[in-house]
Design a protein around this motif. Structure first.
Motif, PDB file in Angstrom:
ATOM      1  N   HIS A 263       0.820  -1.219   0.000  1.00 27.76           N
ATOM      2  CA  HIS A 263       0.000   0.000   0.000  1.00 27.76           C
ATOM      3  C   HIS A 263       0.852   1.267   0.000  1.00 27.76           C
ATOM      4  O   HIS A 263       0.387   2.333   0.401  1.00 27.76           O
ATOM      5  N   ARG A 264       2.095   1.163  -0.447  1.00 31.12           N
ATOM      6  CA  ARG A 264       2.961   2.339  -0.462  1.00 31.12           C
ATOM      7  C   ARG A 264       2.433   3.437  -1.381  1.00 31.12           C
ATOM      8  O   ARG A 264       2.644   4.620  -1.128  1.00 31.12           O
ATOM      9  N   GLN A 265       1.769   3.030  -2.453  1.00 29.38           N
ATOM     10  CA  GLN A 265       1.242   4.037  -3.381  1.00 29.38           C
ATOM     11  C   GLN A 265       0.190   4.916  -2.717  1.00 29.38           C
ATOM     12  O   GLN A 265      -0.113   6.009  -3.200  1.00 29.38           O
ATOM     13  N   GLN A 266      -0.342   4.456  -1.576  1.00 29.25           N
ATOM     14  CA  GLN A 266      -1.310   5.249  -0.816  1.00 29.25           C
ATOM     15  C   GLN A 266      -0.654   5.944   0.372  1.00 29.25           C
ATOM     16  O   GLN A 266      -1.338   6.544   1.195  1.00 29.25           O
ATOM     17  N   GLY A 267       0.665   5.853   0.457  1.00 24.90           N
ATOM     18  CA  GLY A 267       1.377   6.494   1.557  1.00 24.90           C
ATOM     19  C   GLY A 267       1.299   5.726   2.861  1.00 24.90           C
ATOM     20  O   GLY A 267       1.589   6.288   3.921  1.00 24.90           O
ATOM     21  N   ILE A 268       0.924   4.440   2.816  1.00 18.13           N
ATOM     22  CA  ILE A 268       0.778   3.626   4.025  1.00 18.13           C
ATOM     23  C   ILE A 268       2.036   2.792   4.219  1.00 18.13           C
ATOM     24  O   ILE A 268       2.408   2.007   3.346  1.00 18.13           O
ATOM     25  N   CYS A 269       2.688   2.986   5.359  1.00 17.88           N
ATOM     26  CA  CYS A 269       3.928   2.263   5.626  1.00 17.88           C
ATOM     27  C   CYS A 269       3.625   0.800   5.945  1.00 17.88           C
ATOM     28  O   CYS A 269       2.514   0.467   6.370  1.00 17.88           O
ATOM     29  N   PRO A 270       4.600  -0.098   5.765  1.00 19.63           N
ATOM     30  CA  PRO A 270       4.350  -1.507   6.055  1.00 19.63           C
ATOM     31  C   PRO A 270       4.194  -1.790   7.538  1.00 19.63           C
ATOM     32  O   PRO A 270       3.406  -2.662   7.926  1.00 19.63           O
ATOM     33  N   GLY A 271       4.925  -1.072   8.393  1.00 19.62           N
ATOM     34  CA  GLY A 271       4.811  -1.306   9.827  1.00 19.62           C
ATOM     35  C   GLY A 271       5.095  -2.750  10.184  1.00 19.62           C
ATOM     36  O   GLY A 271       5.956  -3.405   9.608  1.00 19.62           O
ATOM     37  N   GLY A 272       4.340  -3.286  11.135  1.00 18.25           N
ATOM     38  CA  GLY A 272       4.526  -4.661  11.572  1.00 18.25           C
ATOM     39  C   GLY A 272       5.689  -4.807  12.529  1.00 18.25           C
ATOM     40  O   GLY A 272       6.373  -3.836  12.881  1.00 18.25           O
ATOM     41  N   ALA A 273       5.923  -6.030  12.976  1.00 21.29           N
ATOM     42  CA  ALA A 273       7.024  -6.308  13.899  1.00 21.29           C
ATOM     43  C   ALA A 273       8.341  -5.867  13.276  1.00 21.29           C
ATOM     44  O   ALA A 273       8.657  -6.258  12.147  1.00 21.29           O
ATOM     45  N   LEU A 274       9.111  -5.076  13.996  1.00 22.23           N
ATOM     46  CA  LEU A 274      10.383  -4.608  13.455  1.00 22.23           C
ATOM     47  C   LEU A 274      11.367  -5.757  13.283  1.00 22.23           C
ATOM     48  O   LEU A 274      12.245  -5.699  12.427  1.00 22.23           O
ATOM     49  N   ASP A 275      11.237  -6.783  14.105  1.00 24.87           N
ATOM     50  CA  ASP A 275      12.016  -8.010  13.933  1.00 24.87           C
ATOM     51  C   ASP A 275      11.053  -9.106  13.506  1.00 24.87           C
ATOM     52  O   ASP A 275      10.500  -9.835  14.335  1.00 24.87           O
ATOM     53  N   ALA A 276      10.830  -9.200  12.191  1.00 25.08           N
ATOM     54  CA  ALA A 276       9.897 -10.205  11.674  1.00 25.08           C
ATOM     55  C   ALA A 276      10.381 -11.613  11.982  1.00 25.08           C
ATOM     56  O   ALA A 276       9.571 -12.516  12.223  1.00 25.08           O
TER      57      ALA A 276
ATOM     58  N   ARG B  35      17.839  -6.722   3.741  1.00 20.09           N
ATOM     59  CA  ARG B  35      16.644  -7.228   4.412  1.00 20.09           C
ATOM     60  C   ARG B  35      16.978  -8.287   5.468  1.00 20.09           C
ATOM     61  O   ARG B  35      16.353  -8.341   6.532  1.00 20.09           O
ATOM     62  N   ALA B  36      17.977  -9.102   5.208  1.00 22.95           N
ATOM     63  CA  ALA B  36      18.340 -10.176   6.137  1.00 22.95           C
ATOM     64  C   ALA B  36      18.907  -9.659   7.451  1.00 22.95           C
ATOM     65  O   ALA B  36      18.998 -10.416   8.423  1.00 22.95           O
ATOM     66  N   ASP B  37      19.279  -8.366   7.520  1.00 20.95           N
ATOM     67  CA  ASP B  37      19.864  -7.812   8.745  1.00 20.95           C
ATOM     68  C   ASP B  37      18.948  -6.836   9.463  1.00 20.95           C
ATOM     69  O   ASP B  37      19.322  -6.299  10.515  1.00 20.95           O
ATOM     70  N   LEU B  38      17.744  -6.596   8.948  1.00 22.88           N
ATOM     71  CA  LEU B  38      16.852  -5.638   9.596  1.00 22.88           C
ATOM     72  C   LEU B  38      16.480  -6.072  11.006  1.00 22.88           C
ATOM     73  O   LEU B  38      16.267  -5.240  11.889  1.00 22.88           O
ATOM     74  N   TRP B  39      16.406  -7.383  11.242  1.00 22.77           N
ATOM     75  CA  TRP B  39      16.052  -7.863  12.580  1.00 22.77           C
ATOM     76  C   TRP B  39      17.125  -7.486  13.601  1.00 22.77           C
ATOM     77  O   TRP B  39      16.819  -7.183  14.747  1.00 22.77           O
ATOM     78  N   LYS B  40      18.397  -7.468  13.187  1.00 24.34           N
ATOM     79  CA  LYS B  40      19.472  -7.048  14.099  1.00 24.34           C
ATOM     80  C   LYS B  40      19.313  -5.577  14.466  1.00 24.34           C
ATOM     81  O   LYS B  40      19.518  -5.180  15.619  1.00 24.34           O
ATOM     82  N   LEU B  41      18.956  -4.771  13.474  1.00 24.44           N
ATOM     83  CA  LEU B  41      18.774  -3.348  13.709  1.00 24.44           C
ATOM     84  C   LEU B  41      17.629  -3.100  14.689  1.00 24.44           C
ATOM     85  O   LEU B  41      17.703  -2.211  15.535  1.00 24.44           O
ATOM     86  N   ALA B  42      16.571  -3.911  14.600  1.00 24.93           N
ATOM     87  CA  ALA B  42      15.418  -3.751  15.482  1.00 24.93           C
ATOM     88  C   ALA B  42      15.765  -4.010  16.935  1.00 24.93           C
ATOM     89  O   ALA B  42      15.094  -3.519  17.847  1.00 24.93           O
ATOM     90  N   ARG B  43      16.818  -4.781  17.175  1.00 25.98           N
ATOM     91  CA  ARG B  43      17.180  -5.166  18.530  1.00 25.98           C
ATOM     92  C   ARG B  43      18.435  -4.454  19.044  1.00 25.98           C
ATOM     93  O   ARG B  43      18.783  -4.606  20.212  1.00 25.98           O
ATOM     94  N   ALA B  44      19.101  -3.714  18.201  1.00 26.82           N
ATOM     95  CA  ALA B  44      20.308  -3.002  18.640  1.00 26.82           C
ATOM     96  C   ALA B  44      19.926  -1.947  19.680  1.00 26.82           C
ATOM     97  O   ALA B  44      19.021  -1.141  19.455  1.00 26.82           O
TER      98      ALA B  44
END
Length: 347
Positions: free
Chosen positions: A26-39, A283-292
């Protein structure tokens, strides 16, 4: 299938919210994906609780949370360790535990567990948190004020319904068991290592700044949140300070505002931005960033597209091995249930 249950928030801590794997497409509507930062953590917790990967759970920031379970259920925590206890009995990340009606889960505050705590933990409960889906997701969009529980962070006294558990009563009461969590420990100097691909405006920065991006550790400032991690370190300078048209950004995009101090965008960030994009965390490292942790250090390492794809494939192999191990142990969970949230995918 067992009957649905309920939990009560006795103390939410600094920030707790309902999150699933996000509101994608839904990015075309300006809606961010959100969700768990560490999927990755939410998927692991859900599998251990007997849920589909996309079931809604709780994202708990900086610990300090207390939850009472009003009905017998099963829970799992994944992510950082805040010294969780269930009626005084220690619980460990990436373990699955049976819960009796009336039992209370307590997570210590981050300052009580500074030796080992990071920033966030994710709680899955059998059946998932049963809040109404909004635009295909149960995640809370804190900035826009919709989704989750009344579109806001959880408060003391909130009562949340649980969906019907996807496991039978015998598995619901099965003795505790766990699995090996993914390795994410800091480097030898204590910095969390993130792999980064050069961004579209990487070449706009002078040579010295491009070398500093990779060569110097960065500190995560306390001004960071679900929208972005603000970093502190050497000033990054462009060759020419010219205005830019707004362009698409995604979680992991590293923007550099006029201050020269980078911002790494997170799940609740805007969908477009006008700052130059010097890089993007793979993308494979976003979970580390969520927990740093806040005030923790990051080291950015340059990689190319094939390396990023290899890292993503390795993460998917890890999840496949987890699924195989759980199945071999007789712990069968649904692969996907659309009523519990959509699986994670690219926009």
């Amino acid at each position: 299938m067992t009957a649905p249950g309920r939990l009560t928030v006795l103390r939410p801590g600094p920030l707790a919210s309902v999150q699933d794997l996000g509101r994608h497409g839904h990015r075309q509507q300006g809606i961010c994906p959100g969700g768990a930062l560490d999927a990755l953590a939410l998927v692991l917790a859900n599998r251990l609780a007997g849920n589909a990967d996309g079931a809604a759970g709780l994202e708990i920031t900086l610990g300090g949370c207390e939850i009472r379970f009003e009905t017998a259920t099963r829970i799992a925590l994944a992510g950082d360790d805040f010294g969780a206890r269930l009626d005084g009995v220690p619980l460990w990340p990436c373990w699955s535990f049976p819960v009796a009606a009336g039992q209370v889960l307590r997570l210590g505050a981050a300052n009580e567990w500074s030796a080992k705590a990071g920033l966030r933990s994710w709680l899955a409960v059998a059946g998932g948190i049963d809040v109404p889906p909004v635009i295909g997701s149960r995640s809370t969009d804190l900035k826009a004020g919709f989704g989750g529980h009344q579109g806001r962070a959880l408060k003391k006294g909130d009562r949340l319904a649980l969906g019907p558990a996807g496991i039978d009563a015998a598995r619901l009461a099965k003795r505790a068991f766990g699995l090996r969590p993914p390795e994410w420990g800091p480097d030898d100097d204590g910095a969390t290592v993130l792999r980064v691909m050069p961004g579209p405006e990487f070449e706009q920065f002078n040579v010295a700044s491009r070398e500093l991006l990779w060569g110097e550790p960065w500190r995560i400032t306390p001004q960071s949140n679900r929208m972005g991690n603000r970093l502190e370190g050497p000033e990054l300078k462009r060759k020419r300070n010219v205005d830019m048209l707004s362009s698409a950004v995604i979680p992991g995009t590293i923007q550099v505002p006029p201050s020269g101090q980078p911002i790494i965008l997170m799940g609740d960030s805007q969908t477009t931005g006008g700052y130059p994009r010097i890089g993007v965390v793979i993308r494979a490292d976003l979970w580390k960033l969520a927990r740093a942790p806040l005030n923790g250090r990051l080291r950015l390492v340059e990689v190319d597209a094939p390396a990023a794809l290899d890292a993503w494939s390795a993460q998917q192999r890890y999840l496949a091995h987890v699924g195989q191990g759980l199945a071999a142990a007789g712990w069968m969970v649904p692969a996907h249930n659309p009523t519990q949230g959509e699986p994670h995918h690219a926009d």
